[in-house]
Design an enzyme around this catalytic site. Sequence first.
Site, PDB file in Angstrom:
ATOM      1  CD  GLU A  10      -2.651   1.183   2.625  1.00 40.62           C
ATOM      2  OE1 GLU A  10      -3.736   1.801   2.625  1.00 40.62           O
ATOM      3  OE2 GLU A  10      -2.225   0.564   3.630  1.00 40.62           O
ATOM      4  CE  LYS A  23      -7.547   1.135   3.294  1.00 34.39           C
ATOM      5  NZ  LYS A  23      -6.394   1.720   4.030  1.00 34.39           N
ATOM      6  CB  CYS A  65      -4.336  -1.665   4.204  1.00 39.25           C
ATOM      7  SG  CYS A  65      -3.487  -1.473   5.795  1.00 39.25           S
TER       8      CYS A  65
END
Length: 274
Positions: free
Chosen positions: A41, A114, A156
Amino acid sequence: MTRIAVLQMTSGIDPEANCATIADAARAAAGEGAAMMFTPEMSLLLDRDRKRAAAHIVSQDRSPFVPRLAALAQETGVTIALGSMAVRHEAGEKSANRSMLFAPGACAPVTYDKIHMFDVDLASGESWRESNAYAAGQAVVSVEDTPIGRLGLAVCYDIRFPALFEALGNRRCDAIAVPAAFTRPTGAAHWHVMLRARAIEAQAFVIAAAQVGRHEDGRETYGHSLVVDPWGEVLLDMGGEAPGLGFCDIDLGRITEVRAQVPALANRREIAKS
């Protein structure tokens, strides 16, 4: 067997330096016979000083790094799964935390924004409000044709939300990328167990390239980039001390074995919402 490379990084506040690290790693990966390389990330810029970082965050079509990474994939013949980079969102004033998949010969990367924003106050005193600067993604994304089959994309904090992985499992993803910049406290408590659980639930390989160590902006990240097989076995753990390039050989036949032994995806039932 298909060989993949996993790049564990300590990304800093200079995108040029971070890009150079990725380029060197891709060339090394090609030299070791890897078909794909996964990065963490925020590979190109990790900076919690949002005013300073803003100078480097532009829209995807204006980023100098997107064509450079596409050219790198073409040069090396390695499919590059860029964990994510910050880009100015196409709608509104916020940015997007965007994964990009660069395949050799592709005219444009496949992208995933994300979905789940890291808005937390930890017992350690760390406080994070990702939603102040980033717009949440809206779409589940999987890529049909990669060197390791159908690849699902996550980033994540997404790992804490099983519904996303259920959706990727329903798409019969062969592997799921989970690039991360996990904090040390949450990583020590939850990283390994959650990644293994997501691999078992989706009956897919999980490939989690991670940030590690102390960064220029003062944060510390957990590291332990992992590759986990569909049975939950850890095939690669790069530790929590230093950046580097790791390799893992993926046997896609393992997916068929696991799904035949425990046909959880085939047996899954819809649960009525109350």
